[in-house]
Scaffold this motif. Sequence first.
Motif: not given
Length: 243
Positions: A29-31, A86-100, A109-113, A116-121
Amino acid sequence: MTGGARPPPIILSKIEELGFHVCHIYGLTETYGPATWCLRKPDWDSLPLGEQVKLKARQGLKHFGMEEVDVKDPITMESVKCDGKSIGEIMFKGNTVMSGYFKDLRATQEAFVKGWFRSGDLGVKHQDGYIEVKDRLKDIIISGGENISTIEVETVIYSHPGVLEVAVVARPDDHWGQTPCAFVKLKEGVHVDAQEIIQYCRDHMPHYTAPRTVIFEDLPRNSTGKVQKFVLMKKVERLGSLS
């Protein structure tokens, strides 16, 4: 086209046998919906069907509207190796990503670093650049210090000829910390007991990843068809420790 939940390879295989080409999309939903798609490559057609569906079940490459998609170490923010391991967290960046999140600065603040938006996946990146989700960060099972992907356990159980649906969650355990618990719905007319499902898993994956509890019942779903794992988690919490 399929999305909303990772399609088990066995399900894709059965659909492909009917003559359909399935395109897997992935997003949140956030993307604003689809953020990646598993672009089908012509040379996949020469591979055995089993190999094809494993490739098509991955989450794939960034969608047209997304600026960047990557799998990163959430601590160092370095991209993981393209080795499929190698496992990491899937992250997104772009203008279709929510502003908050609406009126929730802390969650935003927890969702972005670092933009980058942290998906939790949790996921991996393969040599061809395609990403693959391994599990939700909150769903991963930690048993005796080992990480167990619920998606990988579900994939094995789905391949059992008598299984129609399955969902795996963590059951609390006083000795191991957590152990896999599988909720299974069987195909009509099939009679299989819990021990057979457990043994089937042990025959097809490392023993420590096999479920130690199997419960046969219909899976709770929301209005879009997603399995409500939080409902199942509450049930196993009431069951308590197996050890």
